[in-house]
Design a protein around this motif. Structure first.
Motif, mmCIF file in Angstrom:
data_model
loop_
_atom_site.group_PDB
_atom_site.id
_atom_site.type_symbol
_atom_site.label_atom_id
_atom_site.label_comp_id
_atom_site.label_asym_id
_atom_site.label_seq_id
_atom_site.Cartn_x
_atom_site.Cartn_y
_atom_site.Cartn_z
ATOM 1 N N LEU A 35 0.841 -1.193 0.000
ATOM 2 C CA LEU A 35 0.000 0.000 0.000
ATOM 3 C C LEU A 35 0.879 1.247 0.000
ATOM 4 C CD1 LEU A 35 -2.898 1.040 0.123
ATOM 5 C CD2 LEU A 35 -2.771 0.913 2.607
ATOM 6 N N TYR A 36 2.014 1.139 0.654
ATOM 7 C CA TYR A 36 2.956 2.258 0.713
ATOM 8 C C TYR A 36 3.408 2.681 -0.685
ATOM 9 C CZ TYR A 36 7.311 4.792 1.483
ATOM 10 O OH TYR A 36 8.315 5.727 1.451
ATOM 11 N N VAL B 185 3.264 4.091 5.737
ATOM 12 C CA VAL B 185 2.133 4.826 5.176
ATOM 13 C C VAL B 185 1.834 6.075 5.983
ATOM 14 C CG1 VAL B 185 -0.352 4.739 4.752
ATOM 15 C CG2 VAL B 185 1.087 2.821 4.054
ATOM 16 N N PHE B 186 1.771 5.950 7.309
ATOM 17 C CA PHE B 186 1.381 7.080 8.153
ATOM 18 C C PHE B 186 2.431 8.184 8.181
ATOM 19 C CE2 PHE B 186 -1.814 4.698 11.086
ATOM 20 C CZ PHE B 186 -2.621 4.496 9.978
ATOM 21 N N SER C 285 2.875 13.110 2.040
ATOM 22 C CA SER C 285 1.580 13.498 1.486
ATOM 23 C C SER C 285 0.460 13.419 2.510
ATOM 24 C CB SER C 285 1.230 12.610 0.289
ATOM 25 O OG SER C 285 1.221 11.245 0.657
ATOM 26 N N MET C 286 0.743 12.921 3.712
ATOM 27 C CA MET C 286 -0.283 12.772 4.750
ATOM 28 C C MET C 286 -0.309 13.949 5.715
ATOM 29 S SD MET C 286 -1.530 9.550 4.392
ATOM 30 C CE MET C 286 -1.832 8.726 5.932
ATOM 31 N N ARG C 287 0.532 14.948 5.528
ATOM 32 C CA ARG C 287 0.740 15.972 6.551
ATOM 33 C C ARG C 287 -0.353 17.030 6.632
ATOM 34 N NH1 ARG C 287 6.073 15.810 8.411
ATOM 35 N NH2 ARG C 287 6.700 13.613 8.346
ATOM 36 N N GLN C 288 -1.302 17.056 5.688
ATOM 37 C CA GLN C 288 -2.343 18.094 5.709
ATOM 38 C C GLN C 288 -3.749 17.501 5.653
ATOM 39 O OE1 GLN C 288 -1.628 21.272 2.863
ATOM 40 N NE2 GLN C 288 0.588 21.027 3.039
ATOM 41 N N LEU D 71 1.093 10.369 13.441
ATOM 42 C CA LEU D 71 0.266 10.924 12.367
ATOM 43 C C LEU D 71 -0.701 11.956 12.925
ATOM 44 C CD1 LEU D 71 -0.810 11.036 9.481
ATOM 45 C CD2 LEU D 71 -2.260 9.062 10.021
ATOM 46 N N LEU D 72 -1.363 11.651 14.043
ATOM 47 C CA LEU D 72 -2.298 12.608 14.643
ATOM 48 C C LEU D 72 -1.578 13.885 15.073
ATOM 49 C CD1 LEU D 72 -4.560 10.240 16.782
ATOM 50 C CD2 LEU D 72 -5.107 11.338 14.594
#
Length: 465
Positions: free
Chosen positions: A273-274, A302-303, A307-310, A332-333
């Motif tokens: 998935l990564y 993944v976390f 690209s997950m920062r916003q 991530l949170l």
């Protein structure tokens, strides 16, 4: 007594009706037709199947946008062809007429307000009308074509079955140097990779903002999709869905908690998935991974993707977290605390120990509006601790929490309602001492017999059993 009477049709309306009765007269008259008469006359021509008049009206259309999709509730290929024939005649003009206003053909069912204003129908969303007066922006950049065509979100299951959509695809493909076809969302079901390529190569990938994937692809198919995903430079929402029903969850929940749910995921896909997430070039606003089973290294990779920062929305419904290190989720949170508005951790099998790790990060998500934590078998003490950590989350408008495990029988097949109602009252009292909740719901795990959940909002609602 006051007399009631019906307002007679205006002269302009009568003139329009008269024109449609004689297409040979109507077409030359379009040059002198008042602007306000075009929409009602177009609706009459469209529903009546006046093909020649439709073709001529498209050429003389006095607005920047033709929201055709709102009229196509029962698509008719011949009527659609008449409209596209009119566009062909416009596009064939080497020197554009000063009367040419049309810049957008909108085939989505999103703007009934336009037709409401001219027909006397109730306007559904008045603010939408004012927003649609200008040509809608397209996510694709650098487009110089004189015409943009917007279509509804596409699904790989039925794009070949819809003859109108198939016709638009073929028509647009043959005129790609003259117009721009824009589709903002796609849903991808399991299909051979060569078929998917054929589907995606018909689209401008720069325009796609929302992708949903519903399949159990193997590594070969996954690798084949990565180059296309990397070209989606406007992508904002990415959803991965693996089917998993409440009935299945209920069956596994009734087992001993020492066992993890037995959910089949293609082993070739595990840990890849990564590959998809890491190829993204722009930050995501929404990520949904549902019904998936992470390996610990994969979850960490993944976390922690840039690209997950916003993220504004994070949906991990049905992702089994039991037995995994909660640190990646905590980090991530922390990274998205300033932007996160929706957090769905439904049926994730979060334990008391895991919850205690992520609570400090959760308490800093001050923009959080919706929090769904149902389906996690936590204790009363942990639930009370969770409520206390939401004290500073003033934007919360909907909170959904699980009934603590002390309220169930040992095998989780039965709930002790009196014990729950007493405990619920105590928890609400604790929460009200901390802040005033806007809407708070407690839910059970799915019933092991019917698969439905019982919930308690203002009044208790049991399942069907």
């Amino acid at each position: 007594p006051r007399m009631s009477f019906q307002i007679p049709p205006r002269l302009l309306e009568l003139a329009g009706q008269s024109l449609l009765r004689d297409e040979a007269l109507a077409i030359p008259a379009l040059e002198e037709l008042p602007r306000e008469l075009f929409p009602p006359l177009f609706m009459e021509a469209f529903t009546g199947g006046y093909s020649k008049t439709l073709t001529a009206m498209v050429q003389a259309w006095p607005f920047t946008c033709l929201p055709l999709g709102s009229l196509m509730h029962t698509p008719d290929l011949e009527t659609l062809r008449a409209v596209l024939d009119g566009l062909d005649l416009l596009l064939a003009q080497k020197v554009h007429s000063s009367r040419w206003k049309l810049q957008v053909l909108d085939l989505r069912d999103v703007d009934g307000n336009f037709w409401s204003i001219w027909s006397g129908w109730p306007v559904r969303f008045p603010e939408a009308w004012s927003q649609r007066q200008t040509v809608e922006d397209c996510p694709g950049v650098g487009r110089q074509q004189s015409l943009k065509v917007f279509i509804e979100g596409l699904c790989t299951k039925d794009w070949k079955l819809n003859e109108c959509l198939a016709y638009v695809f073929k028509w647009a493909q043959q005129r790609k140097d003259l117009l721009h076809l824009c589709c903002k969302s796609v849903v991808i079901y399991e299909m051979p990779i060569y078929t998917l390529r054929k589907f995606l190569e018909r689209l401008d990938l720069n325009c796609i903002q929302d992708v949903t994937m519903c399949n159990h692809w193997g590594l070969y198919q996954l690798i084949g999709f990565v180059p296309y995903l990397a070209q989606m430079k406007s992508l904002r929402k990415l959803h991965f869905t693996w089917p998993r029903t409440d009935k299945v969850i209920a069956e596994f929940t009734s087992m001993s908690l020492s066992f993890r749910p037995l959910m089949y995921i293609d082993p070739i896909l595990m840990n890849h998935l990564y590959r998809l997430i890491s190829c993204l070039v722009t930050p995501l606003e929404s990520l949904a991974i549902t019904g998936y089973w992470f390996s610990e290294p994969e979850m960490e990779d993944v976390f922690m993707c840039p690209s997950m920062r916003q993220l504004r929305e994070l949906n991990l419904t049905g992702v089994t977290l039991r037995g995994l290190n909660p640190e990646p989720l905590k980090l991530l949170l922390e990274n998205i605390a300033a932007t996160l508005q929706i957090l769905l951790l439904k049926d994730c099998w979060v334990t008391d120990a895991q919850l205690s790790v992520i609570l400090p990060a959760l308490s800093h998500c001050h923009q959080l509006e919706i929090f769904d934590f149902r389906g996690n078998q936590i204790s009363r003490v942990s639930l009370e601790n969770l409520l206390r950590h939401t004290t500073g989350l003033c934007e919360l408008s909907l909170e959904i929490y699980p009934v603590p495990r002390e309220c169930y029988s040992y095998d989780f097949k039965d709930i002790y309602w009196q014990r729950f109602l007493q405990l619920r009252a105590e928890l609400i009292e604790i929460l009200r001492d901390l802040r005033q909740p806007k809407r708070i719901i407690f839910t059970t795990i799915p019933c092991s017999y019917c698969g439905r959940r019982a919930f308690y909002d203002l009044e208790p609602s049991a399942c069907n059993c």
